[in-house]
Enzyme design. Structure first.
Site, PDB file in Angstrom:
ATOM      1  N   ASP A 105      65.336  94.542  30.836  1.00 14.35           N
ATOM      2  CA  ASP A 105      64.058  95.142  31.185  1.00 14.35           C
ATOM      3  C   ASP A 105      64.135  96.662  31.112  1.00 14.35           C
ATOM      4  O   ASP A 105      65.226  97.253  31.069  1.00 14.35           O
ATOM      5  CB  ASP A 105      63.638  94.740  32.607  1.00 14.35           C
ATOM      6  CG  ASP A 105      63.137  93.306  32.680  1.00 14.35           C
ATOM      7  OD1 ASP A 105      62.781  92.752  31.624  1.00 14.35           O
ATOM      8  OD2 ASP A 105      63.114  92.741  33.786  1.00 14.35           O
ATOM      9  N   LYS A 165      58.946  95.520  30.417  1.00 13.32           N
ATOM     10  CA  LYS A 165      57.568  95.231  30.810  1.00 13.32           C
ATOM     11  C   LYS A 165      56.989  96.413  31.569  1.00 13.32           C
ATOM     12  O   LYS A 165      57.685  97.131  32.265  1.00 13.32           O
ATOM     13  CB  LYS A 165      57.518  93.970  31.693  1.00 13.32           C
ATOM     14  CG  LYS A 165      57.915  92.711  30.963  1.00 13.32           C
ATOM     15  CD  LYS A 165      57.754  91.485  31.836  1.00 13.32           C
ATOM     16  CE  LYS A 165      58.803  91.419  32.921  1.00 13.32           C
ATOM     17  NZ  LYS A 165      58.721  90.164  33.698  1.00 13.32           N
ATOM     18  N   MET A 208      56.374  98.761  43.667  1.00 12.72           N
ATOM     19  CA  MET A 208      55.279  98.906  42.694  1.00 12.72           C
ATOM     20  C   MET A 208      53.933  99.162  43.382  1.00 12.72           C
ATOM     21  O   MET A 208      52.929  98.516  43.084  1.00 12.72           O
ATOM     22  CB  MET A 208      55.187  97.653  41.815  1.00 12.72           C
ATOM     23  CG  MET A 208      56.463  97.327  41.082  1.00 12.72           C
ATOM     24  SD  MET A 208      56.463  95.687  40.311  1.00 12.72           S
ATOM     25  CE  MET A 208      56.630  94.623  41.765  1.00 12.72           C
TER      26      MET A 208
END
Length: 260
Positions: A35, A57, A171
């Site tokens: 990632d 991503k 996040m």
């Protein structure tokens, strides 16, 4: 005959925080699927002969991307004996490792999970902020602040109002206004200490201290991903501007002996 897939946690970024098992697997991998949160320093630990598959991503990625990653892992398991799925932090904490494991099990692929230091503990340690502390925080909760399908955060906000619980949001930058409004509405003080950190454990680490009500202003100088810590324990950071008044007893260690 399928090969084996290893779901490996890369930790928060510093390669010295990799587990010995993770390092061994990276050095002996035939294929690595990674990632965007995996740091360049950790990528340098990978076997130079391994094939690399970037599936990085971003927050706005299509839901179908995870299906594509699952398919890539299955295809590699059919042609390689040692496949590493490398994820930032820990694969089972907001890493969707459980989904990948379940998918591979459906096709008879053996999966081994190698835990990593999750961003919450790595970030807190790098800032010197204990996530739990006697007299200040008796529990800690890890929470995703990421929206799904552009919907509002569907959280039990009332359960997050307990001031004795440290909250760590992953996040959360894009939705910080909703987080602040909802927590205050359900009882969290607007003066609750907070810490915001980016690139934790790396030389590029940036951090800021403040209060819950000031979070929307603080995030304007950061770029994602960043980790948000909310709770009284943030006051234990040596640079926090206000001393702890109500918890001095909690900060004084009990003697291991008593003079009679």
């Amino acid at each position: 005959m399928h090969g084996k897939v290893y779901l490996v946690g890369a930790g928060p970024g510093d390669p010295e925080l990799l587990t010995l098992r993770a390092l061994y697997l990276l050095q002996n991998a035939e294929a690595v699927v990674y990632d965007r949160l995996v740091s360049p320093a950790i990528m340098e630990c990978i076997n130079p002969d391994a094939t690399l598959h970037d599936v990085g991503k971003v927050a706005s990625c299509k839901p179908s991307m995870q299906d594509d990653i699952n398919h890539i892992l299955l295809c590699l398991a059919r042609t390689h004996q040692h496949v590493v799925r490398l994820k930032g932090g820990d694969p089972f904490i907001f890493g969707r490792g459980g989904e990948e494991q379940a998918y591979l099990h459906q096709y008879g692929v053996t999966v081994e999970v190698v835990p990593g230091i999750t961003a919450a503990t790595g970030c807190a340690a790098s800032l010197g902020i204990p996530l739990t502390h006697r007299g200040l925080a008796s529990s800690v909760r890890f929470i995703t602040g990421h929206l799904r399908d552009n919907q509002g955060l569907e959280l039990d906000w009332a359960s997050l109002s307990d001031s004795s619980c440290t909250l760590v949001f992953y996040m959360a930058m894009a939705n910080c206004s909703q987080i602040v409004e909802s927590l205050i509405e359900h009882g969290r003080s607007p003066h609750t200490p907070i810490a915001l950190a980016q690139d934790a454990t790396l030389k590029s680490q940036r951090w800021a201290l403040g209060t819950l009500q000031k979070l929307p202003q603080l995030v304007q100088t950061f770029s994602p991903p960043a980790l948000l810590i909310i709770g009284q324990v943030v006051q234990l950071h040596p640079d926090y501007p206000e001393p702890i008044e109500s918890s001095r007893a909690a900060l004084t260690p009990e003697p291991s002996w008593v003079l009679m």
